[in-house]
Write a protein that holds these residues in place. Structure first.
Motif, short mmCIF file in Angstrom:
data_model
loop_
_atom_site.label_atom_id
_atom_site.label_comp_id
_atom_site.label_asym_id
_atom_site.label_seq_id
_atom_site.Cartn_x
_atom_site.Cartn_y
_atom_site.Cartn_z
N GLU A 39 0.83 -1.21 0.00
CA GLU A 39 0.00 0.00 0.00
C GLU A 39 0.87 1.26 0.00
O GLU A 39 0.54 2.24 -0.66
N GLN A 40 1.98 1.23 0.74
CA GLN A 40 2.90 2.38 0.73
C GLN A 40 3.48 2.57 -0.66
O GLN A 40 3.60 3.71 -1.14
N ASN A 42 2.11 1.82 -3.47
CA ASN A 42 1.06 2.31 -4.36
C ASN A 42 0.86 3.82 -4.21
O ASN A 42 0.32 4.45 -5.11
N GLU A 43 1.27 4.40 -3.11
CA GLU A 43 1.11 5.83 -2.89
C GLU A 43 2.18 6.67 -3.58
O GLU A 43 2.04 7.87 -3.70
N VAL A 44 3.25 6.03 -4.05
CA VAL A 44 4.35 6.75 -4.68
C VAL A 44 3.92 7.23 -6.06
O VAL A 44 3.36 6.49 -6.85
N ASP A 45 4.19 8.52 -6.35
CA ASP A 45 3.86 9.10 -7.64
C ASP A 45 4.96 8.74 -8.64
O ASP A 45 6.10 9.17 -8.51
#
Length: 95
Positions: A39-40, A42-45
């Motif tokens: 999940e972390q 997936n938050e990366v742009d």
């Protein structure tokens, strides 16, 4: 998403890994830790970032594809127990 003990047991069964009943809570906790890390990530742009094949920007060295030691068919087939018409001959194994 959270993994409970029943789901951890099912994953272990599907993976054919024997997990003792008392180890299932720890396994579920490890699964939840892994999912949290995903999940972390997936938050990366990553817009505008080109996919990489390596962490270092290197280009593979290339060489010309040429045969350097070919034309040894007779020498190779001399080791075969049965060779016919320039090929290895093997017995038929499927009816």
């Amino acid at each position: 998403m959270s993994i409970d003990i029943n789901t951890a047991a099912r994953v272990a069964k599907l993976a054919r890994i024997k997990v003792e009943e008392n180890a299932l809570p720890e396994l579920a906790n490890e699964f939840n830790t892994i999912l949290g890390f995903i999940e972390q990530l997936n938050e990366v742009d990553v817009d505008g970032v080109d996919p990489m094949t390596s962490v270092t920007p290197m280009r593979l060295t290339r060489r010309e594809d040429v045969v350097t030691d070919g034309d040894q068919q007779n020498k190779i087939l001399s080791n075969a127990p049965d060779a016919r018409e320039g090929f290895f001959a093997v017995p038929k194994v499927v009816e």
